[in-house]
Design a protein around this motif. Structure first.
Motif, PDB file in Angstrom:
ATOM      1  N   GLY A 253       0.807  -1.211   0.000  1.00 57.05           N
ATOM      2  CA  GLY A 253       0.000   0.000   0.000  1.00 57.05           C
ATOM      3  C   GLY A 253       0.840   1.262   0.000  1.00 57.05           C
ATOM      4  N   ALA A 254       0.239   2.346   0.448  1.00 57.68           N
ATOM      5  CA  ALA A 254       0.905   3.652   0.438  1.00 57.68           C
ATOM      6  C   ALA A 254       2.148   3.641   1.316  1.00 57.68           C
ATOM      7  N   ARG A 255       3.196   4.326   0.851  1.00 58.24           N
ATOM      8  CA  ARG A 255       4.464   4.315   1.572  1.00 58.24           C
ATOM      9  C   ARG A 255       4.369   4.951   2.947  1.00 58.24           C
ATOM     10  N   ASN A 256       3.475   5.918   3.101  1.00 58.24           N
ATOM     11  CA  ASN A 256       3.388   6.605   4.392  1.00 58.24           C
ATOM     12  C   ASN A 256       2.481   5.888   5.382  1.00 58.24           C
ATOM     13  N   ASP A 257       1.888   4.757   4.998  1.00 61.97           N
ATOM     14  CA  ASP A 257       1.145   3.936   5.948  1.00 61.97           C
ATOM     15  C   ASP A 257       2.131   3.218   6.883  1.00 61.97           C
ATOM     16  N   LEU A 258       1.665   2.897   8.071  1.00 63.98           N
ATOM     17  CA  LEU A 258       2.498   2.159   9.021  1.00 63.98           C
ATOM     18  C   LEU A 258       1.728   0.940   9.536  1.00 63.98           C
ATOM     19  N   PRO A 259       1.511  -0.047   8.669  1.00 67.06           N
ATOM     20  CA  PRO A 259       0.776  -1.245   9.099  1.00 67.06           C
ATOM     21  C   PRO A 259       1.652  -2.138   9.972  1.00 67.06           C
ATOM     22  N   PRO A 260       1.058  -3.058  10.724  1.00 71.01           N
ATOM     23  CA  PRO A 260       1.867  -4.058  11.435  1.00 71.01           C
ATOM     24  C   PRO A 260       2.523  -4.975  10.415  1.00 71.01           C
ATOM     25  N   LEU A 261       3.764  -5.364  10.663  1.00 71.36           N
ATOM     26  CA  LEU A 261       4.522  -6.110   9.664  1.00 71.36           C
ATOM     27  C   LEU A 261       4.818  -7.548  10.068  1.00 71.36           C
ATOM     28  N   ALA A 262       4.442  -7.928  11.276  1.00 74.06           N
ATOM     29  CA  ALA A 262       4.687  -9.292  11.736  1.00 74.06           C
ATOM     30  C   ALA A 262       3.650  -9.647  12.792  1.00 74.06           C
ATOM     31  N   GLY A 263       3.522 -10.921  13.044  1.00 77.70           N
ATOM     32  CA  GLY A 263       2.558 -11.366  14.043  1.00 77.70           C
ATOM     33  C   GLY A 263       2.696 -12.848  14.295  1.00 77.70           C
ATOM     34  N   SER A 264       1.748 -13.384  15.057  1.00 75.45           N
ATOM     35  CA  SER A 264       1.803 -14.802  15.392  1.00 75.45           C
ATOM     36  C   SER A 264       0.400 -15.333  15.645  1.00 75.45           C
ATOM     37  N   PHE A 265       0.289 -16.647  15.653  1.00 83.64           N
ATOM     38  CA  PHE A 265      -0.962 -17.304  16.017  1.00 83.64           C
ATOM     39  C   PHE A 265      -0.666 -18.774  16.283  1.00 83.64           C
ATOM     40  N   ALA A 266      -1.568 -19.404  16.973  1.00 82.81           N
ATOM     41  CA  ALA A 266      -1.526 -20.856  17.172  1.00 82.81           C
ATOM     42  C   ALA A 266      -2.775 -21.449  16.552  1.00 82.81           C
ATOM     43  N   ARG A 267      -2.765 -22.731  16.336  1.00 85.52           N
ATOM     44  CA  ARG A 267      -3.920 -23.388  15.744  1.00 85.52           C
ATOM     45  C   ARG A 267      -5.161 -23.132  16.609  1.00 85.52           C
ATOM     46  N   GLY A 268      -6.230 -22.704  15.972  1.00 84.00           N
ATOM     47  CA  GLY A 268      -7.464 -22.403  16.684  1.00 84.00           C
ATOM     48  C   GLY A 268      -7.568 -20.989  17.190  1.00 84.00           C
ATOM     49  N   GLU A 269      -6.522 -20.184  16.965  1.00 82.07           N
ATOM     50  CA  GLU A 269      -6.532 -18.784  17.402  1.00 82.07           C
ATOM     51  C   GLU A 269      -6.644 -17.835  16.225  1.00 82.07           C
ATOM     52  N   ASP A 270      -7.079 -16.611  16.502  1.00 83.19           N
ATOM     53  CA  ASP A 270      -7.027 -15.550  15.514  1.00 83.19           C
ATOM     54  C   ASP A 270      -5.598 -15.015  15.409  1.00 83.19           C
ATOM     55  N   LEU A 271      -5.336 -14.324  14.322  1.00 82.56           N
ATOM     56  CA  LEU A 271      -4.029 -13.695  14.144  1.00 82.56           C
ATOM     57  C   LEU A 271      -3.823 -12.629  15.216  1.00 82.56           C
ATOM     58  N   ARG A 272      -2.594 -12.547  15.698  1.00 82.07           N
ATOM     59  CA  ARG A 272      -2.228 -11.527  16.674  1.00 82.07           C
ATOM     60  C   ARG A 272      -1.033 -10.753  16.114  1.00 82.07           C
ATOM     61  N   PHE A 273      -1.219  -9.475  15.838  1.00 83.67           N
ATOM     62  CA  PHE A 273      -0.155  -8.689  15.228  1.00 83.67           C
ATOM     63  C   PHE A 273       0.806  -8.155  16.276  1.00 83.67           C
ATOM     64  N   LEU A 274       2.073  -8.124  15.912  1.00 84.96           N
ATOM     65  CA  LEU A 274       3.122  -7.633  16.779  1.00 84.96           C
ATOM     66  C   LEU A 274       3.070  -6.112  16.822  1.00 84.96           C
ATOM     67  N   GLU A 275       2.971  -5.565  18.007  1.00 79.88           N
ATOM     68  CA  GLU A 275       2.895  -4.113  18.176  1.00 79.88           C
ATOM     69  C   GLU A 275       4.296  -3.555  18.410  1.00 79.88           C
ATOM     70  N   LEU A 276       4.963  -3.253  17.339  1.00 84.80           N
ATOM     71  CA  LEU A 276       6.311  -2.709  17.408  1.00 84.80           C
ATOM     72  C   LEU A 276       6.269  -1.204  17.661  1.00 84.80           C
ATOM     73  N   PRO A 277       7.305  -0.650  18.298  1.00 82.98           N
ATOM     74  CA  PRO A 277       7.383   0.806  18.424  1.00 82.98           C
ATOM     75  C   PRO A 277       7.373   1.465  17.045  1.00 82.98           C
ATOM     76  N   GLU A 278       6.824   2.653  16.971  1.00 83.52           N
ATOM     77  CA  GLU A 278       6.716   3.329  15.675  1.00 83.52           C
ATOM     78  C   GLU A 278       8.075   3.485  15.006  1.00 83.52           C
ATOM     79  N   GLU A 279       9.110   3.791  15.792  1.00 78.89           N
ATOM     80  CA  GLU A 279      10.423   3.984  15.174  1.00 78.89           C
ATOM     81  C   GLU A 279      10.962   2.689  14.569  1.00 78.89           C
ATOM     82  N   THR A 280      10.585   1.546  15.157  1.00 78.26           N
ATOM     83  CA  THR A 280      11.000   0.267  14.593  1.00 78.26           C
ATOM     84  C   THR A 280      10.232  -0.040  13.318  1.00 78.26           C
TER      85      THR A 280
END
Length: 367
Positions: A253-280
């Motif tokens: 998407g747009a370069r100035n967007d700051l979406p989450p870039l990584a996450g995790s889940f286990a079988r039977g769970e919803d996706l959980r996005f990694l909340e990184l600091p904005e500078e990271t």
């Protein structure tokens, strides 16, 4: 150039390559390489481009000392390794049509396989738990659907079947600890070899993560990206010691967007996005090129060639424990402590070689 012409050209190239590879693997390790090997804690493999523009795959120590090189017919991308069969694989970069299977200790000669008509490799794959089967992510480009090719490691890796990836553009793939489930990152991006690496559907991407039964090829679970993150391409995956699946993404998407870039889940769970600091997140430049889990240390590593950054995250807390600048950051893999990372400019850990390391690293010994 049409598909038949391209395959004919590739076959001629591979015949020449096999002669080169056979000569290379006929020799054992030089005494100096054997000495270096005896003093290292970990051995890795990674593809590279040499200064003359040729391609190869190298085995090297955790300190960055190259032990041996094998030529490749074209650029490679992802790597995988089976400690059971002692076979490693370098997969051609999308939309490539070859994969090289080799033994890191020279105990077996190399084998080159070619994707079947109507398919190309997507650059990644993994072995079955017993090392007898090789799974490869592939594109059925006429049907616009992802496939998993199945290759028999007991019969020169002949292709013996396939099943769907349950998504578009499958990229990375890994195997659950019990060997019963494949985790597939369907990037959601439509491609066709007639258009090279052009992304054909950025306005209606369908990224997802699929869990697939290795015995039946049936879908176990499928997790699509939320609607507001449909341009977040799911690209790479790994699994931690608790069986939790970690995924890394590249944003279209747009370069100035700051979406989450990584996450995790286990079988039977919803996706959980990694909340990184904005500078990271800013430092990662909307592009995570590789992910790795250090299961012993409970850490997750991310690299971004676009951002020139390597990040280490605590798997339990999600907190950033280390962030390093690494120009042209490429691969990352678990080390005896933390991670070892490489770069397109020749950096591997603390060492520098006159090669451009490609995007991924796989551990093939010790540690």
């Amino acid at each position: 150039m049409n598909l038949i012409q391209r395959q004919s050209r590739d076959l001629i190239g591979r015949r020449t390559f096999l002669a080169m590879a056979g000569a290379s693997w006929a020799a054992t390790l030089a005494p100096s390489a054997a000495f270096v090997l005896s003093r290292t804690e970990a051995v890795y493999a990674s593809a590279f481009m040499a200064p003359d523009g040729s391609y190869g795959v190298a085995t090297l120590t955790g300190e960055g000392d190259i032990l041996e090189r094998v030529p490749l017919p074209a650029r490679a991308h992802g790597m995988t390794y089976s400690p059971v069969s002692n076979r490693a694989v370098a997969f051609a970069r999308r939309p490539g049509t070859y994969a090289l299977i080799f033994a890191p200790d020279n105990s077996q000669g190399p084998i080159v396989i070619t994707s079947v008509e109507g398919r190309h490799f997507y650059g990644h794959g993994c072995f079955s738990a017993d090392g007898r089967l090789l799974y490869a992510t592939e594109n059925d480009f006429s049907g616009n659907r992802g496939m998993i090719g199945i290759y028999d490691g007991t019969n020169d890796f002949a292709r013996i079947g396939e099943f769907p990836s349950f998504g578009i553009g499958p990229h990375d793939m890994t195997l659950s600890a019990d060997g019963r489930m494949l985790v597939v990152a369907n990037g959601g991006i439509e491609t066709h070899p007639d258009f090279g690496r052009t992304k054909l559907n950025l306005d209606h991407m369908e990224p997802s993560l699929a869990l697939v039964d290795t015995q039946t090829g049936a879908l176990i679970e499928r997790h699509a990206m939320p609607d507001h993150l449909r341009q977040l391409s799911t690209r790479h995956v790994d699994i931690d010691a608790d069986g939790r699946i970690w995924f890394a993404c590249q944003y279209e998407g747009a370069r100035n967007d700051l979406p989450p870039l990584a996450g995790s889940f286990a079988r039977g769970e919803d996706l959980r996005f990694l909340e990184l600091p904005e500078e990271t997140t800013v430092a990662l430049a909307n592009y995570v090129g590789a992910i790795a889990v250090n299961r012993r240390d409970g850490l997750v590593g991310l690299t971004s060639p676009k951002g020139g950054t390597a990040v280490t995250v605590d798997a339990k807390t999600g907190k950033v424990v280390r962030q390093d600048s690494l120009a042209d950051a490429a691969g990352i893999a678990p080390a005896p402590h933390g991670f070892v990372a490489s770069s397109y400019s020749g950096q591997f850990g603390e060492a520098h070689s006159k090669v451009a390391w490609d995007q991924h690293i796989v551990r093939v010994g010790k540690l």
